[in-house]
Design an enzyme around this catalytic site. Sequence first.
Site, PDB file in Angstrom:
ATOM      1  N   ASP A  36       0.822  -1.206   0.000  1.00  0.00           N
ATOM      2  CA  ASP A  36       0.000   0.000   0.000  1.00  0.00           C
ATOM      3  C   ASP A  36       0.857   1.258   0.000  1.00  0.00           C
ATOM      4  O   ASP A  36       2.074   1.205  -0.088  1.00  0.00           O
ATOM      5  CB  ASP A  36      -1.073  -0.011   1.093  1.00  0.00           C
ATOM      6  N   LYS A  58      -4.943   2.674  -0.353  1.00  0.00           N
ATOM      7  CA  LYS A  58      -5.154   3.042   1.038  1.00  0.00           C
ATOM      8  C   LYS A  58      -4.651   4.418   1.379  1.00  0.00           C
ATOM      9  O   LYS A  58      -3.502   4.619   1.749  1.00  0.00           O
ATOM     10  CB  LYS A  58      -4.473   2.031   1.968  1.00  0.00           C
ATOM     11  N   MET A 172      -3.014   8.787  11.920  1.00  0.00           N
ATOM     12  CA  MET A 172      -4.221   9.062  11.118  1.00  0.00           C
ATOM     13  C   MET A 172      -5.055  10.176  11.743  1.00  0.00           C
ATOM     14  O   MET A 172      -6.285  10.141  11.705  1.00  0.00           O
ATOM     15  CB  MET A 172      -5.097   7.792  11.004  1.00  0.00           C
TER      16      MET A 172
END
Length: 499
Positions: A36, A58, A172
């Site tokens: 990813d 992703k 994140m």
Amino acid sequence: MNKGKVYLVGAGPGDTGLITVKGLECIKKADVIIYDRLANDEFLKEAKQGCEFIYVGKKSSNHILPQDMINRVIAEKASEGKIVTRLKGGDPYVFGRGGEEAEILVDEGIEFEVVPGITSAIGGLCYAGIPITHRDYASSFHVITGHLREDEEREINWNALAGCRGTLVFLMGIGNLKHISESLIKEGKDPKTPVALISWATRYNQRTVVTDLENAFETAKEKNVKAPSLIVVGEVAWLREKLDFFEKRPLFGKKVVVTRARTQSSSLSEKINRLGGKAVELPSIKIEEIEKNTRLENAIENIQSYTHIVFTSRNGVEIFFKKLYEMNRDSRALYGLKVCSIGSGTSEELSKRGIKADIEPERFVSESLFEEMKKTIKPSDRVLIPRAENAREFLSAKLSEICNVDEIFTYRTVIDESSREIFEDVISGGVDCITFTSSSTVKNLIEIAGDGYREILDGIKLVSIGPVTSETIREFGLEVYREAEVSTIDGVVEVLKSL
Ligand code: SAH
């Protein structure tokens, strides 16, 4: 049938040196690599020939493949009996849903192993000069997802987080930074607590912004901090000023194009990378002769019907003469024709065949050759131009206005997709400079750039290894930004350091 095997491998935070020995072995033996965005794709170079690569994207908001599809692809490839390496950024079990991927494998009875990696939550801080714990400032650390589902939100005990003196690392979390900082302040965390925002940690384009809790959101907006980034809350963030080593390297953050000659590989790239820059190697181009070339054969049959022949490259000369010899003829077939040549390499190639060009402009460009030819060319003349299929139209277009021109494609230059992509980076101004270590690297780049090379290279700093190379750059109508004082690779590196 043999059910294959899956390795869930942590690729580390980005720097290609930060993968484990075992992780690298799994890359080398894989039949399929599923990777990813956060796993550095440089690792794919280590794969064996024929290995299949599957990119599963992703980005937090834009999953190129939804997770259940990813799970399916992994399981399917393994059940074909293949060795599948699932390469994930950081550590496979730190967020990123590695646990779920492993569970599916167990459910499907597929053999698997997990290879831990250096998580960005620790390694990323380290490269930003921030020790995650410190005797004086932080005796624990907490890694928290900032990308919260509603039900997870309830699980976060903001009060407990605000109350502890440990380092808080949010992954994140950039899209949620306002909520994160407000929640911590609301629960009693000192608004002046230092915050570091680290983007693309451990890569050449790492960027660290230091602020404090109450200003974190505004600063991030102002400085355009984007994912992937780490949010570090805690006093350890102040240590960065003292302990930064990565962003202090001399070429840090510089993106430098290294143009290779056809066969030469480059130690320059290694040096640039070691000093903190990012070397982008433009692969060399390949020449493909046009097969079953009846037009060329006809032209050679009737060579004496032409008054001029124009060669615009070394390859053009090589391929023309190869055909001539195949047809049992040699240089004498050109008797009486005026031979025109662009470039010293082209003339050199002609001289190997005992031919001295009649017309050879000082500057190695079609415009100059045209200016020269224009002085003597007559409407009754016939010009043969054996040349590359994808070369510039300029010369034939201009000459056809005066006389008859036969343009025959004899070869094409093929550039693989990767070099085109890299070149697009160049075009979009994503590089700081281009280095040239020989005249042929100049010509190679021009060939890759194609027609509009001057506009494309406009505004990019061109660094040359020495006077001869500089001369070639200028012959193409380009400007040399700096020339190395000593004509060696190290001399070029010295110039780069001072840019
Ligand atoms: N398994 C990964 C984390 C996956 S979650 C690990 O162990 O590092 C993805 C988040 O990790 C990103 O949104 C970002 O917050 C963080 N991240 C991963 N690599 C990063 C990097 N090189 N620089 C900054 N943040 C990174």
